[in-house]
Design a protein around this motif. Structure first.
Motif, PDB file in Angstrom:
ATOM      1  N   ALA A  67       0.820  -1.210   0.000  1.00 17.73           N
ATOM      2  CA  ALA A  67       0.000   0.000   0.000  1.00 17.73           C
ATOM      3  C   ALA A  67       0.845   1.246   0.000  1.00 17.73           C
ATOM      4  CB  ALA A  67      -0.922  -0.004   1.223  1.00 17.73           C
ATOM      5  N   ALA A  68       2.051   1.206   0.568  1.00 17.53           N
ATOM      6  CA  ALA A  68       2.871   2.400   0.667  1.00 17.53           C
ATOM      7  C   ALA A  68       3.468   2.776  -0.662  1.00 17.53           C
ATOM      8  CB  ALA A  68       3.997   2.181   1.695  1.00 17.53           C
ATOM      9  N   GLY A  69       3.662   1.821  -1.609  1.00 13.05           N
ATOM     10  CA  GLY A  69       4.334   2.124  -2.851  1.00 13.05           C
ATOM     11  C   GLY A  69       3.442   2.043  -4.056  1.00 13.05           C
ATOM     12  N   SER A  70       2.170   1.912  -3.908  1.00 11.93           N
ATOM     13  CA  SER A  70       1.276   1.755  -5.036  1.00 11.93           C
ATOM     14  C   SER A  70       0.338   2.944  -5.127  1.00 11.93           C
ATOM     15  CB  SER A  70       0.475   0.459  -4.890  1.00 11.93           C
ATOM     16  OG  SER A  70      -0.276   0.492  -3.699  1.00 11.93           O
ATOM     17  N   SER A  71      -0.072   3.209  -6.347  1.00 16.81           N
ATOM     18  CA  SER A  71      -1.004   4.299  -6.577  1.00 16.81           C
ATOM     19  C   SER A  71      -2.417   3.810  -6.315  1.00 16.81           C
ATOM     20  CB  SER A  71      -0.862   4.791  -8.021  1.00 16.81           C
ATOM     21  OG  SER A  71      -1.143   3.737  -8.913  1.00 16.81           O
ATOM     22  N   PRO A  72      -3.357   4.731  -6.089  1.00 16.87           N
ATOM     23  CA  PRO A  72      -4.725   4.303  -5.766  1.00 16.87           C
ATOM     24  C   PRO A  72      -5.384   3.488  -6.865  1.00 16.87           C
ATOM     25  CG  PRO A  72      -4.375   6.592  -5.153  1.00 16.87           C
ATOM     26  CD  PRO A  72      -3.172   6.176  -5.935  1.00 16.87           C
ATOM     27  N   ASP A  73      -4.961   3.696  -8.162  1.00 17.15           N
ATOM     28  CA  ASP A  73      -5.602   3.012  -9.267  1.00 17.15           C
ATOM     29  C   ASP A  73      -4.971   1.663  -9.587  1.00 17.15           C
ATOM     30  OD1 ASP A  73      -7.279   5.172  -9.505  1.00 17.15           O
ATOM     31  OD2 ASP A  73      -5.985   6.203 -10.950  1.00 17.15           O
ATOM     32  N   SER A  74      -3.793   1.382  -9.040  1.00 14.75           N
ATOM     33  CA  SER A  74      -3.112   0.136  -9.350  1.00 14.75           C
ATOM     34  C   SER A  74      -3.657  -0.988  -8.483  1.00 14.75           C
ATOM     35  CB  SER A  74      -1.605   0.284  -9.113  1.00 14.75           C
ATOM     36  OG  SER A  74      -1.349   0.557  -7.744  1.00 14.75           O
ATOM     37  N   PRO A  75      -3.632  -2.229  -8.990  1.00  8.09           N
ATOM     38  CA  PRO A  75      -4.115  -3.365  -8.182  1.00  8.09           C
ATOM     39  C   PRO A  75      -3.211  -3.594  -6.993  1.00  8.09           C
ATOM     40  CG  PRO A  75      -3.061  -4.126 -10.201  1.00  8.09           C
ATOM     41  CD  PRO A  75      -3.173  -2.644 -10.310  1.00  8.09           C
ATOM     42  N   PRO A  76      -3.759  -3.788  -5.802  1.00 14.41           N
ATOM     43  CA  PRO A  76      -2.921  -3.983  -4.610  1.00 14.41           C
ATOM     44  C   PRO A  76      -2.224  -5.324  -4.637  1.00 14.41           C
ATOM     45  CG  PRO A  76      -5.221  -4.292  -4.056  1.00 14.41           C
ATOM     46  CD  PRO A  76      -5.200  -3.824  -5.490  1.00 14.41           C
ATOM     47  N   GLY A  77      -1.039  -5.378  -4.010  1.00 12.03           N
ATOM     48  CA  GLY A  77      -0.299  -6.621  -3.901  1.00 12.03           C
ATOM     49  C   GLY A  77      -0.928  -7.548  -2.884  1.00 12.03           C
ATOM     50  N   ILE A  78      -0.454  -8.785  -2.884  1.00 14.11           N
ATOM     51  CA  ILE A  78      -1.050  -9.786  -2.002  1.00 14.11           C
ATOM     52  C   ILE A  78      -0.773  -9.478  -0.538  1.00 14.11           C
ATOM     53  CG2 ILE A  78       0.958 -11.318  -2.078  1.00 14.11           C
ATOM     54  CD1 ILE A  78      -1.020 -13.660  -2.073  1.00 14.11           C
ATOM     55  N   PHE A  79       0.322  -8.751  -0.255  1.00 10.73           N
ATOM     56  CA  PHE A  79       0.649  -8.395   1.118  1.00 10.73           C
ATOM     57  C   PHE A  79       0.200  -6.972   1.458  1.00 10.73           C
ATOM     58  CE2 PHE A  79       3.878 -11.606  -0.017  1.00 10.73           C
ATOM     59  CZ  PHE A  79       3.571 -12.550   0.939  1.00 10.73           C
ATOM     60  N   SER A  80      -0.583  -6.378   0.591  1.00 10.91           N
ATOM     61  CA  SER A  80      -1.063  -5.025   0.829  1.00 10.91           C
ATOM     62  C   SER A  80      -2.292  -5.057   1.727  1.00 10.91           C
ATOM     63  CB  SER A  80      -1.403  -4.339  -0.497  1.00 10.91           C
ATOM     64  OG  SER A  80      -2.036  -3.097  -0.269  1.00 10.91           O
ATOM     65  N   ALA A  81      -2.329  -4.140   2.692  1.00  9.06           N
ATOM     66  CA  ALA A  81      -3.508  -4.056   3.575  1.00  9.06           C
ATOM     67  C   ALA A  81      -4.742  -3.631   2.797  1.00  9.06           C
ATOM     68  CB  ALA A  81      -3.227  -3.075   4.707  1.00  9.06           C
ATOM     69  N   ARG A  82      -4.544  -2.881   1.718  1.00  8.43           N
ATOM     70  CA  ARG A  82      -5.679  -2.420   0.908  1.00  8.43           C
ATOM     71  C   ARG A  82      -6.381  -3.590   0.222  1.00  8.43           C
ATOM     72  NH1 ARG A  82      -5.758   0.052  -4.284  1.00  8.43           N
ATOM     73  NH2 ARG A  82      -3.493  -0.042  -4.340  1.00  8.43           N
ATOM     74  N   ARG A  83      -5.650  -4.670  -0.036  1.00  9.69           N
ATOM     75  CA  ARG A  83      -6.249  -5.836  -0.688  1.00  9.69           C
ATOM     76  C   ARG A  83      -7.258  -6.535   0.211  1.00  9.69           C
ATOM     77  NH1 ARG A  83      -4.460  -9.367  -4.835  1.00  9.69           N
ATOM     78  NH2 ARG A  83      -5.352 -11.457  -4.658  1.00  9.69           N
ATOM     79  N   TRP A  84      -6.991  -6.578   1.525  1.00 12.29           N
ATOM     80  CA  TRP A  84      -7.836  -7.304   2.467  1.00 12.29           C
ATOM     81  C   TRP A  84      -8.736  -6.403   3.286  1.00 12.29           C
ATOM     82  CZ3 TRP A  84      -7.210 -12.070   0.958  1.00 12.29           C
ATOM     83  CH2 TRP A  84      -5.972 -12.473   0.466  1.00 12.29           C
ATOM     84  N   GLN A  85      -8.693  -5.097   3.046  1.00 14.52           N
ATOM     85  CA  GLN A  85      -9.460  -4.158   3.862  1.00 14.52           C
ATOM     86  C   GLN A  85     -10.957  -4.398   3.741  1.00 14.52           C
ATOM     87  OE1 GLN A  85      -8.649  -0.078   2.911  1.00 14.52           O
ATOM     88  NE2 GLN A  85      -9.936   0.731   4.555  1.00 14.52           N
ATOM     89  N   SER A  86     -11.427  -4.718   2.544  1.00 10.12           N
ATOM     90  CA  SER A  86     -12.870  -4.874   2.342  1.00 10.12           C
ATOM     91  C   SER A  86     -13.424  -6.078   3.112  1.00 10.12           C
ATOM     92  CB  SER A  86     -13.167  -5.040   0.852  1.00 10.12           C
ATOM     93  OG  SER A  86     -12.503  -6.185   0.326  1.00 10.12           O
ATOM     94  N   TYR A  87     -12.580  -7.087   3.392  1.00  9.50           N
ATOM     95  CA  TYR A  87     -13.061  -8.273   4.100  1.00  9.50           C
ATOM     96  C   TYR A  87     -13.174  -8.037   5.606  1.00  9.50           C
ATOM     97  CZ  TYR A  87     -11.921 -10.462  -0.321  1.00  9.50           C
ATOM     98  OH  TYR A  87     -11.862 -10.784  -1.653  1.00  9.50           O
ATOM     99  N   PHE A  88     -12.626  -6.948   6.096  1.00  8.40           N
ATOM    100  CA  PHE A  88     -12.763  -6.593   7.507  1.00  8.40           C
ATOM    101  C   PHE A  88     -13.697  -5.395   7.699  1.00  8.40           C
ATOM    102  CE2 PHE A  88      -8.886  -9.013   7.359  1.00  8.40           C
ATOM    103  CZ  PHE A  88      -8.889  -9.733   8.535  1.00  8.40           C
ATOM    104  N   ASN A  89     -14.153  -4.818   6.610  1.00  3.67           N
ATOM    105  CA  ASN A  89     -15.055  -3.671   6.682  1.00  3.67           C
ATOM    106  C   ASN A  89     -16.499  -4.187   6.705  1.00  3.67           C
ATOM    107  OD1 ASN A  89     -16.093  -1.102   6.686  1.00  3.67           O
ATOM    108  ND2 ASN A  89     -15.732  -0.730   4.519  1.00  3.67           N
TER     109      ASN A  89
END
Length: 276
Positions: A67-89
């Protein structure tokens, strides 16, 4: 003596009195500066600097950065918190509704029908974490009650064993089932399996609380009843998704799921809630 070599200043030291004269010979002339590199073009002999921006864009597009090195439009990496955020929201009311659904045998619309489009990991994580500490605390009470002497100490290792048991089961059991179904040509979504298994463990929280009652037959009754209900919850939800498999294969997989789940309840009883 010779004069000072400075072209703008001359010093005469031959006479008794030194004289200094400044010669303002500095002059500016109009001219045009022609750069060696034309704007918009690069000299053939010039060395190009590395394009770090393109390298960063490549890393973002490949999903290697978090999440720290990716732009908002790019697909998040597997270790990115942004990838799993929706499953905890998830709302608390949704978690409570899913817990309620896990305690009863499903009707026409089962648990996986309700969660297939929006599985969550917050509920399973909360259930497993609560179960770990409740089981360890209840086991310490049971051990204290079973001691005939005053020499008793709390075993911290019970928390570690409980964490390995429940976290490991919640991850490894769905993972093994996922590959088994994939091998037989009837794959299910791994996220839905994790959600299903996580909520199926909620029944063991009240079982652990009630197991502190020092009545052996009572503990066996609530353990068998709770484990059977949780096992039926898993089997009924999975059976409706395995109807495309051959009957022998389907019942073999469902039988393995039920046996492993009942073994979890047996380990819970014999390891944590046993009077010696």
């Amino acid at each position: 003596m010779s004069e000072h070599p400075n072209p703008f200043m001359s010093v005469n030291l031959e006479s008794d009195s030194a004289t200094v004269s400044v010669q303002p010979e500095l002059s500016f002339t109009e001219g045009s500066y022609v750069p060696s590199v034309v704007e918009g073009k690069m000299d053939a002999n010039a060395k190009s600097l590395p394009n770090t921006r393109d390298d960063a864009d490549f890393a973002d597009s490949s999903g290697l950065l978090g999440a720290a090195g990716s732009s908002p439009d790019s697909p998040p990496g597997i270790f990115s918190a942004r990838r799993w955020q929706s499953y905890f929201n998830v709302e608390t009311s949704d978690v409570m509704r899913r817990i309620y659904d896990s305690l009863f045998i499903p009707g026409e619309e089962d648990f996986m029908d309700k969660t297939m489009s929006s599985p969550d990991f917050y509920g399973p994580f909360w259930i497993c974490t609560t179960l770990i500490f409740v089981t360890a605390a209840a086991a310490s009470i049971v051990e204290a009650l079973s001691q005939t002497s005053d020499a008793w100490y709390y075993d911290v290792g019970e928390v570690t064993f409980s964490a390995m048991l429940f976290y490991g089961y919640t991850v490894l059991a769905p993972l093994a089932l996922y590959f088994a179904l994939r091998f037989n040509g009837n794959p299910l979504d791994m996220k839905c399996l994790l959600c299903l298994y996580g909520y199926s463990l909620f029944i063991f929280i009240p079982i652990s609380m009630l197991s502190v009652v020092p009545v052996e037959w009572f503990r066996w009754v609530i353990l068998i009843a709770g484990s059977a209900e949780s096992c039926a919850f898993l089997v009924i939800n999975l059976k409706r998704r395995l109807l495309n498999l051959p009957e022998t294969t389907m019942y073999s997989i469902l039988g393995a799921v039920g046996v492993v789940h009942m073994m979890l309840g047996l380990v819970l009883k014999l390891h944590f809630f046993q009077y010696w």
